[in-house]
Motif scaffolding. Structure first.
Motif, PDB file in Angstrom:
ATOM      1  N   SER A  72      88.027  78.648 157.859  1.00 38.76           N
ATOM      2  CA  SER A  72      88.522  77.315 157.494  1.00 38.76           C
ATOM      3  C   SER A  72      87.970  76.900 156.132  1.00 38.76           C
ATOM      4  O   SER A  72      88.649  76.227 155.357  1.00 38.76           O
ATOM      5  CB  SER A  72      88.148  76.290 158.568  1.00 38.76           C
ATOM      6  OG  SER A  72      86.755  76.233 158.745  1.00 38.76           O
ATOM      7  N   LYS A  73      86.759  77.350 155.800  1.00 41.48           N
ATOM      8  CA  LYS A  73      86.182  77.047 154.490  1.00 41.48           C
ATOM      9  C   LYS A  73      86.993  77.705 153.378  1.00 41.48           C
ATOM     10  O   LYS A  73      87.221  77.095 152.326  1.00 41.48           O
ATOM     11  CB  LYS A  73      84.720  77.497 154.416  1.00 41.48           C
ATOM     12  CG  LYS A  73      84.064  77.150 153.082  1.00 41.48           C
ATOM     13  CD  LYS A  73      82.649  77.668 153.006  1.00 41.48           C
ATOM     14  CE  LYS A  73      81.969  77.334 151.704  1.00 41.48           C
ATOM     15  NZ  LYS A  73      82.740  77.442 150.496  1.00 41.48           N
ATOM     16  N   ASP A  74      87.449  78.938 153.598  1.00 40.37           N
ATOM     17  CA  ASP A  74      88.292  79.618 152.610  1.00 40.37           C
ATOM     18  C   ASP A  74      89.572  78.821 152.359  1.00 40.37           C
ATOM     19  O   ASP A  74      90.009  78.664 151.216  1.00 40.37           O
ATOM     20  CB  ASP A  74      88.667  81.024 153.076  1.00 40.37           C
ATOM     21  CG  ASP A  74      87.469  81.944 153.192  1.00 40.37           C
ATOM     22  OD1 ASP A  74      86.467  81.744 152.465  1.00 40.37           O
ATOM     23  OD2 ASP A  74      87.541  82.882 154.018  1.00 40.37           O
ATOM     24  N   VAL A  75      90.177  78.348 153.437  1.00 37.02           N
ATOM     25  CA  VAL A  75      91.404  77.552 153.320  1.00 37.02           C
ATOM     26  C   VAL A  75      91.114  76.282 152.532  1.00 37.02           C
ATOM     27  O   VAL A  75      91.846  75.934 151.597  1.00 37.02           O
ATOM     28  CB  VAL A  75      91.997  77.225 154.702  1.00 37.02           C
ATOM     29  CG1 VAL A  75      93.139  76.227 154.587  1.00 37.02           C
ATOM     30  CG2 VAL A  75      92.460  78.497 155.407  1.00 37.02           C
ATOM     31  N   TRP A  76      90.032  75.584 152.878  1.00 39.09           N
ATOM     32  CA  TRP A  76      89.689  74.347 152.177  1.00 39.09           C
ATOM     33  C   TRP A  76      89.406  74.621 150.704  1.00 39.09           C
ATOM     34  O   TRP A  76      89.868  73.884 149.834  1.00 39.09           O
ATOM     35  CB  TRP A  76      88.494  73.648 152.821  1.00 39.09           C
ATOM     36  CG  TRP A  76      88.069  72.456 152.019  1.00 39.09           C
ATOM     37  CD1 TRP A  76      86.933  72.316 151.302  1.00 39.09           C
ATOM     38  CD2 TRP A  76      88.831  71.257 151.821  1.00 39.09           C
ATOM     39  NE1 TRP A  76      86.923  71.096 150.677  1.00 39.09           N
ATOM     40  CE2 TRP A  76      88.080  70.428 150.965  1.00 39.09           C
ATOM     41  CE3 TRP A  76      90.068  70.814 152.262  1.00 39.09           C
ATOM     42  CZ2 TRP A  76      88.519  69.171 150.557  1.00 39.09           C
ATOM     43  CZ3 TRP A  76      90.513  69.561 151.860  1.00 39.09           C
ATOM     44  CH2 TRP A  76      89.746  68.758 151.016  1.00 39.09           C
ATOM     45  N   ASP A  77      88.667  75.689 150.412  1.00 44.61           N
ATOM     46  CA  ASP A  77      88.368  76.022 149.021  1.00 44.61           C
ATOM     47  C   ASP A  77      89.647  76.270 148.231  1.00 44.61           C
ATOM     48  O   ASP A  77      89.776  75.828 147.086  1.00 44.61           O
ATOM     49  CB  ASP A  77      87.452  77.241 148.940  1.00 44.61           C
ATOM     50  CG  ASP A  77      86.036  76.954 149.410  1.00 44.61           C
ATOM     51  OD1 ASP A  77      85.659  75.767 149.540  1.00 44.61           O
ATOM     52  OD2 ASP A  77      85.303  77.929 149.670  1.00 44.61           O
ATOM     53  N   CYS A  78      90.583  76.958 148.836  1.00 44.36           N
ATOM     54  CA  CYS A  78      91.860  77.254 148.193  1.00 44.36           C
ATOM     55  C   CYS A  78      92.647  75.970 147.936  1.00 44.36           C
ATOM     56  O   CYS A  78      93.101  75.721 146.821  1.00 44.36           O
ATOM     57  CB  CYS A  78      92.672  78.213 149.061  1.00 44.36           C
ATOM     58  SG  CYS A  78      94.311  78.578 148.416  1.00 44.36           S
ATOM     59  N   VAL A  79      92.799  75.166 148.960  1.00 40.92           N
ATOM     60  CA  VAL A  79      93.603  73.950 148.844  1.00 40.92           C
ATOM     61  C   VAL A  79      92.940  72.941 147.907  1.00 40.92           C
ATOM     62  O   VAL A  79      93.607  72.314 147.088  1.00 40.92           O
ATOM     63  CB  VAL A  79      93.837  73.329 150.241  1.00 40.92           C
ATOM     64  CG1 VAL A  79      94.446  71.949 150.138  1.00 40.92           C
ATOM     65  CG2 VAL A  79      94.725  74.237 151.084  1.00 40.92           C
ATOM     66  N   SER A  80      91.635  72.800 148.013  1.00 42.76           N
ATOM     67  CA  SER A  80      90.948  71.759 147.246  1.00 42.76           C
ATOM     68  C   SER A  80      90.676  72.139 145.800  1.00 42.76           C
ATOM     69  O   SER A  80      90.258  71.294 145.014  1.00 42.76           O
ATOM     70  CB  SER A  80      89.641  71.379 147.939  1.00 42.76           C
ATOM     71  OG  SER A  80      88.730  72.445 147.911  1.00 42.76           O
ATOM     72  N   GLU A  81      90.931  73.391 145.439  1.00 43.57           N
ATOM     73  CA  GLU A  81      90.680  73.819 144.057  1.00 43.57           C
ATOM     74  C   GLU A  81      91.419  72.934 143.061  1.00 43.57           C
ATOM     75  O   GLU A  81      90.864  72.544 142.036  1.00 43.57           O
ATOM     76  CB  GLU A  81      91.104  75.281 143.886  1.00 43.57           C
ATOM     77  CG  GLU A  81      90.842  75.812 142.494  1.00 43.57           C
ATOM     78  CD  GLU A  81      91.249  77.258 142.346  1.00 43.57           C
ATOM     79  OE1 GLU A  81      90.409  78.035 141.857  1.00 43.57           O
ATOM     80  OE2 GLU A  81      92.387  77.603 142.713  1.00 43.57           O
TER      81      GLU A  81
END
Length: 85
Positions: free
Chosen positions: A36-45
């Protein structure tokens, strides 16, 4: 605990749940180690410049994340020297 703090905690949990759901979806299509952190990092970039958007846009960005966009993010991050576990 104030109402604002309670609302913020609730929203953080809701966003975390959405990111977990998207990570599970990506794992089903072959991205075995997505968190979920990977997803958040991707989206929030993209929020680094603009700031956090309204909730409806944030939810849409998470739920509409495509595997190809996620792969592009991973590739660009790897080229920049970021590490993923």
């Amino acid at each position: 605990m104030g109402m604002e703090e309670l609302d913020e905690n609730y929203l953080e949990e809701a966003v975390e749940m959405l990111c977990r759901s998207k990570a599970e979806e990506l794992r089903m299509v072959g991205y075995e180690h997505v968190t979920s952190k990977d997803v958040w990092d991707c989206v929030s970039e993209k929020y680094e410049k603009e700031g956090i958007p309204p909730l409806h846009k944030l939810v849409n960005d998470i739920l509409s994340l495509k595997a190809t966009n996620f792969m592009n993010y991973l590739t660009m991050s790897a080229l920049r020297g970021s590490t993923f576990e």
